[in-house]
Design a protein around this motif. Structure first.
Motif, PDB file in Angstrom:
ATOM      1  N   ASP A 448       2.445  -4.902  -0.329  1.00  0.00           N
ATOM      2  CA  ASP A 448       1.254  -4.221  -1.516  1.00  0.00           C
ATOM      3  C   ASP A 448       2.316  -2.510  -1.516  1.00  0.00           C
ATOM      4  O   ASP A 448       1.527  -2.156  -1.326  1.00  0.00           O
ATOM      5  N   ILE A 449       3.785  -3.310  -0.715  1.00  0.00           N
ATOM      6  CA  ILE A 449       4.312  -1.767  -0.332  1.00  0.00           C
ATOM      7  C   ILE A 449       4.516  -1.226  -2.265  1.00  0.00           C
ATOM      8  O   ILE A 449       4.674   0.095  -2.545  1.00  0.00           O
ATOM      9  N   GLN A 450       5.194  -1.699  -3.154  1.00  0.00           N
ATOM     10  CA  GLN A 450       5.579  -1.546  -4.399  1.00  0.00           C
ATOM     11  C   GLN A 450       4.088  -1.541  -5.039  1.00  0.00           C
ATOM     12  O   GLN A 450       4.587  -0.124  -5.297  1.00  0.00           O
ATOM     13  N   LYS A 452       1.729   0.089  -4.067  1.00  0.00           N
ATOM     14  CA  LYS A 452       0.681   1.529  -2.886  1.00  0.00           C
ATOM     15  C   LYS A 452       1.340   2.387  -3.525  1.00  0.00           C
ATOM     16  O   LYS A 452       1.396   3.512  -3.368  1.00  0.00           O
ATOM     17  N   LEU A 453       3.125   2.006  -3.740  1.00  0.00           N
ATOM     18  CA  LEU A 453       3.944   3.788  -4.266  1.00  0.00           C
ATOM     19  C   LEU A 453       3.646   3.475  -5.745  1.00  0.00           C
ATOM     20  O   LEU A 453       3.927   5.688  -6.190  1.00  0.00           O
ATOM     21  N   ASP A 454       3.911   2.607  -6.459  1.00  0.00           N
ATOM     22  CA  ASP A 454       3.172   3.012  -8.049  1.00  0.00           C
ATOM     23  C   ASP A 454       2.009   4.138  -7.518  1.00  0.00           C
ATOM     24  O   ASP A 454       1.810   5.100  -8.545  1.00  0.00           O
ATOM     25  N   LEU A 455       1.053   3.548  -7.296  1.00  0.00           N
ATOM     26  CA  LEU A 455      -0.406   4.505  -7.109  1.00  0.00           C
ATOM     27  C   LEU A 455      -0.020   6.117  -6.500  1.00  0.00           C
ATOM     28  O   LEU A 455      -0.778   6.920  -6.713  1.00  0.00           O
ATOM     29  N   LEU A 456       0.866   6.044  -5.726  1.00  0.00           N
ATOM     30  CA  LEU A 456       1.195   7.286  -4.911  1.00  0.00           C
ATOM     31  C   LEU A 456       1.625   8.184  -5.931  1.00  0.00           C
ATOM     32  O   LEU A 456       1.692   9.828  -6.092  1.00  0.00           O
ATOM     33  N   GLU A 457       3.247   7.542  -6.751  1.00  0.00           N
ATOM     34  CA  GLU A 457       3.746   8.495  -8.389  1.00  0.00           C
ATOM     35  C   GLU A 457       3.044   8.529  -8.905  1.00  0.00           C
ATOM     36  O   GLU A 457       2.684   9.904  -9.461  1.00  0.00           O
ATOM     37  N   ARG A 458       1.306   7.442  -9.190  1.00  0.00           N
ATOM     38  CA  ARG A 458       0.431   8.708 -10.470  1.00  0.00           C
ATOM     39  C   ARG A 458      -0.002   9.208 -10.174  1.00  0.00           C
ATOM     40  O   ARG A 458      -0.348  10.912 -10.840  1.00  0.00           O
ATOM     41  N   GLU A 459      -0.301   9.677  -8.567  1.00  0.00           N
ATOM     42  CA  GLU A 459      -1.957  11.046  -8.122  1.00  0.00           C
ATOM     43  C   GLU A 459      -0.918  11.633  -7.822  1.00  0.00           C
ATOM     44  O   GLU A 459      -1.130  13.288  -8.586  1.00  0.00           O
TER      45      GLU A 459
END
Length: 649
Positions: A448-450, A452-459
């Protein structure tokens, strides 16, 4: 492989060339100029050196020649007899003996004339003695013209001989001429021997090499032998007899039953019985060649019986082959090699060296610890199969078979992953192979790394929109601040240590007194000592009123009138200089005239230059210096120049 390498023997020059080499070296390596006004001892040494150097050069060349040529008593009997057959050992030994005698005669001539040169009373007499010595040496060498020419011919022929190792594994091919010996050798070795349909194509020994069971073998092709007495054999046949007599080899006696070689079967069998004594204690095979034309079964009964008699009485094994169709060639080679290996092992077991080897070997026999039967375990997949029997249906497929089925070389690619041993066979073809315990880097990647990365960028985008990163206040951590203060304190301490070290070093290298007060003996000027000197000079009756002391650190001011005042003295001068000036003695830097008056210094220098005049003359040109006596040789500068070289001399 080559035990005797005769190709390393240096060429033997002719007699005249030999003299040119030696005398030219004497001219180049020894002094060339001598004058009659030299002392007689020097003149004698000059010419004695010439004679000794020439004798040493002859000794060096002749000794090297005698050492390089093989001595018949020291080499293997095979090579000794072969050289006797080819060159006649009596002539060979006589030539080497004459060279050795010439070497001793030259030594005696040199010793005799060096003894005479010690009593030479003039340059002319010494020169004539030298000339006579070199002339007698040259005469001795000219008498060896025939011996030198003979040895050069022997050397050239020796360099063309094949390199045969008499002690290695050898297959020796022999028989009548034109029975197929050279054809067999070309088949089993990498040699390329000339093959022609007439007799005596092979006129000397030829050597070829092959590999069998990871061992190097040599195969020797001998010239054909005719059936007549040993005394009537020529040089070509004697080479074969020499090889048969001295080499410990497996004998392959070739026979041609078709009689295309020009000799009948009875003659070939008769030749075998005549040379049979040379086969003693050697494995022997009767090779029936050209079976594509005639086989032993096609012969008359009488001839078949003769062949069977040889096989029964002498124990010689009969092998059939055809070099034209390659039938039985490799089987004959393999059989002969196996027989020779067995014979060599039996010979070694009968020798004395086997006892030393057996003492070093220990055969371990494990003791049974229980009654459990432990038979050998043979995998089912290899039981009863042969990798080398191509007709076996149960034979395991090799990579070579897979290559032939899938397109051959250049098309088939070897699958290296199929032999990997993993817990799961599907892992063999992973893009990232296993590292440890059935895992690799891919097993530790979060699936699920992709997301989680999208979630971090939105934050991060949300924080930027809210202005979270717009604050200019510097966030200072207490630990970081303490670390910075400590680093600043360390830098200040380091800077202070460097300054203290530099100031200490500067004070150490600083001169304490002016250099002008240092004397020649590195002793500083002492004022109290000078006062004692001044008092002593007054007692001697010298006027010291003009002598005045001044400050050691202040330069003396000179007026225009000071230059005329010769009575004043400077306190900066050392005491020995002051005393010398008072007494009228000159002080010089030259130690050879130290302590002498001016007149005595001049006289000493004059005598020294006069004594050095003669050595200077000798130093300008000695007998070892190269000189061109004639600057423009007549043969190079007279008449008109034509096309071509001018160094005709």
């Amino acid at each position: 492989m080559a035990l005797y390498n005769f190709k390393r023997i240096q060429p033997v020059p002719a007699a005249n060339d030999f003299l040119d080499i030696v005398l030219s070296r004497t001219q180049r390596k020894t002094p060339t100029v001598i004058h009659k006004n030299y002392k007689i001892g020097r003149i004698r040494q000059f010419y004695m050196r010439k004679v000794k150097f020439t004798q040493d050069t002859f000794e060096e060349k002749l000794k090297a020649m005698l050492e390089e040529f093989p001595k018949l008593d020291d080499i293997h009997p095979f090579y000794a007899d072969l050289m006797n057959v080819l060159y006649d050992k009596d002539h060979y030994k006589l030539a080497l003996g004459q060279i050795n005698t010439a070497r001793h005669l030259i030594d005696q001539v040199a010793k005799e004339y060096v003894r005479l040169l010690k009593f030479g009373d003039s340059l002319y007499r010494c020169k004539q003695l030298k000339k006579a010595a070199l002339g007698r040496m040259a005469t001795i060498m000219k008498r060896q013209k025939d011996s030198l020419a003979y040895l050069e011919q022997v050397r050239q022929h020796l360099s063309r001989l094949p390199s045969i190792d008499p002690n290695t594994r050898t297959l020796l091919v022999c028989g009548y001429p034109n029975v197929g010996k050279s054809s067999f050798m070309n088949k089993v070795t990498r040699a390329d021997v000339d093959v022609q349909p007439y007799a005596f194509t092979t006129k000397s020994l030829f050597v070829g090499h092959m590999d069998y069971k990871y061992l190097r073998w040599q195969v020797i092709d001998t010239p054909g032998i005719l059936d007549h007495p040993l005394e009537q054999m020529n040089t070509i046949e004697m080479q074969s007899v020499t090889a048969l007599a001295h080499l410990r080899a497996c004998i392959l006696f070739f026979m041609d039953l078709s009689e295309h070689c020009g000799y009948s079967v009875e003659d070939q069998i008769k030749l075998y019985h005549n040379i049979k004594p040379l086969f003693t204690n050697k494995p022997t095979f009767i090779i029936i060649n050209k079976i594509d034309i005639v086989r032993p079964e096609d012969l008359p009964v009488e001839q078949q019986d003769m062949l069977k008699e040889i096989a029964e009485k002498d124990g010689a094994q009969i092998i059939q082959l055809s070099c034209f169709t390659d039938e039985g060639v490799m089987d004959a080679r393999n059989t002969a090699c196996e027989k020779l290996l067995t014979a060599r092992v039996e010979v070694k077991l009968k020798g004395q060296k086997i006892n030393d080897v057996i003492n070093k070997l220990h055969l371990a026999e494990p003791q049974a610890r229980d009654n459990v039967a432990r038979p050998p375990i043979i995998p089912e997949e290899v039981k009863g199969r042969s990798l080398f029997n191509l007709n076996d249906p149960n034979r395991r497929k090799l990579e070579r078979d897979l290559e032939a089925e899938n397109g051959g070389p250049g098309v088939y690619s070897v699958d290296l992953n199929k032999l990997y041993i993993f817990k799961d066979p599907e892992w063999r073809y992973d893009s990232i192979p296993e590292i440890i315990d059935g895992r690799n880097v891919a097993d530790f990647i979060d699936p699920d790394i992709q997301e989680k990365l999208d979630l971090l960028e939105r934050e991060e985008e949300r924080l930027e929109t809210e202005g979270f990163y717009d604050s200019t206040e510097e966030i200072v951590d207490s630990e970081d601040e303490a670390l910075r203060d400590l680093a600043t304190e360390i830098r200040e301490k380091k800077k202070f240590i460097i300054q203290a070290h530099r100031s200490k070093k500067m004070m150490k290298n600083r001169p304490i007194l002016p250099r002008t007060v240092k004397t020649k003996s590195n002793k500083f000027f002492n004022l109290s000592l000078w006062r004692k000197w001044k008092k002593q000079l007054g007692k001697l009756g010298l006027d010291t009123s003009a002598v005045r002391a001044r400050s050691l650190t202040r330069k003396r001011k000179r007026n225009d009138n000071d230059g005329d005042d010769s009575e004043q003295m400077d306190i900066d001068l050392p005491p020995n200089v002051l005393k010398s000036r008072r007494l009228g003695v000159s002080v010089s830097r030259d130690r050879s005239v130290a302590g002498l008056a001016v007149g005595q210094q001049k006289q000493t220098t004059k005598y020294r230059k006069f004594a050095q005049r003669r050595p200077n003359q000798f130093a300008k040109a000695g007998e070892a210096d190269r000189s061109i006596q004639v600057k423009r040789p007549k043969h190079l500068f007279s008449k008109k120049s034509g096309i071509g070289k001018r160094d005709w001399r």
